[in-house]
Design a protein around this motif. Structure first.
Motif, PDB file in Angstrom:
ATOM      1  N   PHE A   1       0.841  -1.203   0.000  1.00 34.88           N
ATOM      2  CA  PHE A   1       0.000   0.000   0.000  1.00 34.88           C
ATOM      3  C   PHE A   1       0.873   1.248   0.000  1.00 34.88           C
ATOM      4  N   THR A   2       0.370   2.299  -0.633  1.00 38.59           N
ATOM      5  CA  THR A   2       1.066   3.578  -0.649  1.00 38.59           C
ATOM      6  C   THR A   2       0.080   4.688  -0.350  1.00 38.59           C
ATOM      7  N   ILE A   3       0.394   5.502   0.655  1.00 37.64           N
ATOM      8  CA  ILE A   3      -0.430   6.656   0.985  1.00 37.64           C
ATOM      9  C   ILE A   3       0.230   7.897   0.400  1.00 37.64           C
ATOM     10  N   SER A   4      -0.589   8.781  -0.150  1.00 36.53           N
ATOM     11  CA  SER A   4      -0.064  10.019  -0.716  1.00 36.53           C
ATOM     12  C   SER A   4      -1.110  11.112  -0.542  1.00 36.53           C
ATOM     13  N   ARG A   5      -0.697  12.343  -0.804  1.00 34.88           N
ATOM     14  CA  ARG A   5      -1.642  13.452  -0.655  1.00 34.88           C
ATOM     15  C   ARG A   5      -1.465  14.432  -1.799  1.00 34.88           C
ATOM     16  N   ASP A   6      -2.522  15.147  -2.083  1.00 35.92           N
ATOM     17  CA  ASP A   6      -2.501  16.238  -3.047  1.00 35.92           C
ATOM     18  C   ASP A   6      -3.067  17.446  -2.316  1.00 35.92           C
ATOM     19  N   ASN A   7      -2.166  18.314  -1.841  1.00 35.28           N
ATOM     20  CA  ASN A   7      -2.613  19.451  -1.033  1.00 35.28           C
ATOM     21  C   ASN A   7      -3.479  20.411  -1.855  1.00 35.28           C
ATOM     22  N   THR A   8      -3.253  20.479  -3.153  1.00 33.57           N
ATOM     23  CA  THR A   8      -4.039  21.412  -3.973  1.00 33.57           C
ATOM     24  C   THR A   8      -5.480  20.953  -4.094  1.00 33.57           C
ATOM     25  N   LYS A   9      -5.705  19.666  -3.933  1.00 32.40           N
ATOM     26  CA  LYS A   9      -7.062  19.123  -4.028  1.00 32.40           C
ATOM     27  C   LYS A   9      -7.628  18.727  -2.669  1.00 32.40           C
ATOM     28  N   ASN A  10      -6.857  18.959  -1.599  1.00 34.44           N
ATOM     29  CA  ASN A  10      -7.282  18.533  -0.255  1.00 34.44           C
ATOM     30  C   ASN A  10      -7.700  17.070  -0.260  1.00 34.44           C
ATOM     31  N   THR A  11      -6.901  16.245  -0.875  1.00 37.80           N
ATOM     32  CA  THR A  11      -7.251  14.839  -1.039  1.00 37.80           C
ATOM     33  C   THR A  11      -6.071  13.955  -0.647  1.00 37.80           C
ATOM     34  N   VAL A  12      -6.403  12.866   0.033  1.00 38.63           N
ATOM     35  CA  VAL A  12      -5.423  11.850   0.388  1.00 38.63           C
ATOM     36  C   VAL A  12      -5.805  10.558  -0.323  1.00 38.63           C
ATOM     37  N   TYR A  13      -4.807   9.837  -0.766  1.00 40.19           N
ATOM     38  CA  TYR A  13      -5.037   8.610  -1.527  1.00 40.19           C
ATOM     39  C   TYR A  13      -4.421   7.417  -0.810  1.00 40.19           C
ATOM     40  N   LEU A  14      -4.984   6.249  -1.097  1.00 42.57           N
ATOM     41  CA  LEU A  14      -4.389   5.002  -0.646  1.00 42.57           C
ATOM     42  C   LEU A  14      -4.379   4.057  -1.832  1.00 42.57           C
TER      43      LEU A  14
END
Length: 125
Positions: free
Chosen positions: A69-82
């Motif tokens: 699993f990899t967690i990441s974020r996109d601060n410009t979209k206020n979104t976190v992914y898994l």
């Protein structure tokens, strides 16, 4: 207040992949905030999966998902992914996104202040 909305769950065969997303709105995330993913299978307690700092603090994973699993974020979209790869039947659970303010390196559910409604992930064998 923070609103968290998860998406991306579904049914997948063992060995497959899914990407979950958690869109946040409301209260601005501070540099001390963490975003985390938890999961809860039927009859089991909610367990930590991964977390990432909103402005710092690198990713941290449970041993059971490390390397898959990899967690990441996109601060410009206020979104976190898994991103979930090499899925196993034991990964089947409801996956929750959560936000923590003020706790250092949070891994326990009680250390998180806001929760999404959850998204079902089912991995068939």
């Amino acid at each position: 207040q923070v609103q968290l909305v998860e998406s991306g769950g579904g049914l997948v065969q063992a060995g497959g992949s899914l990407r979950l997303a958690c869109a946040a709105s409301g209260r601005t995330f501070s540099s001390y905030a963490f975003l985390g993913w938890f999961r809860q299978a039927p009859g089991k307690e909610r367990e930590f999966v991964a977390r990432i700092g909103w402005s710092g603090g690198g990713p941290y994973y449970a041993e059971s998902v490390k390397g898959r699993f990899t967690i990441s974020r996109d601060n410009t979209k206020n979104t976190v992914y898994l991103q979930m790869n090499s899925l196993k039947p034991e990964d089947t659970a409801v996956y929750y996104c959560a936000a923590s303010y003020g706790s250092r390196w949070p891994v326990l559910p009680d250390e998180y202040d806001y929760w999404g409604q959850g998204t079902q992930v089912t991995v068939s064998s």
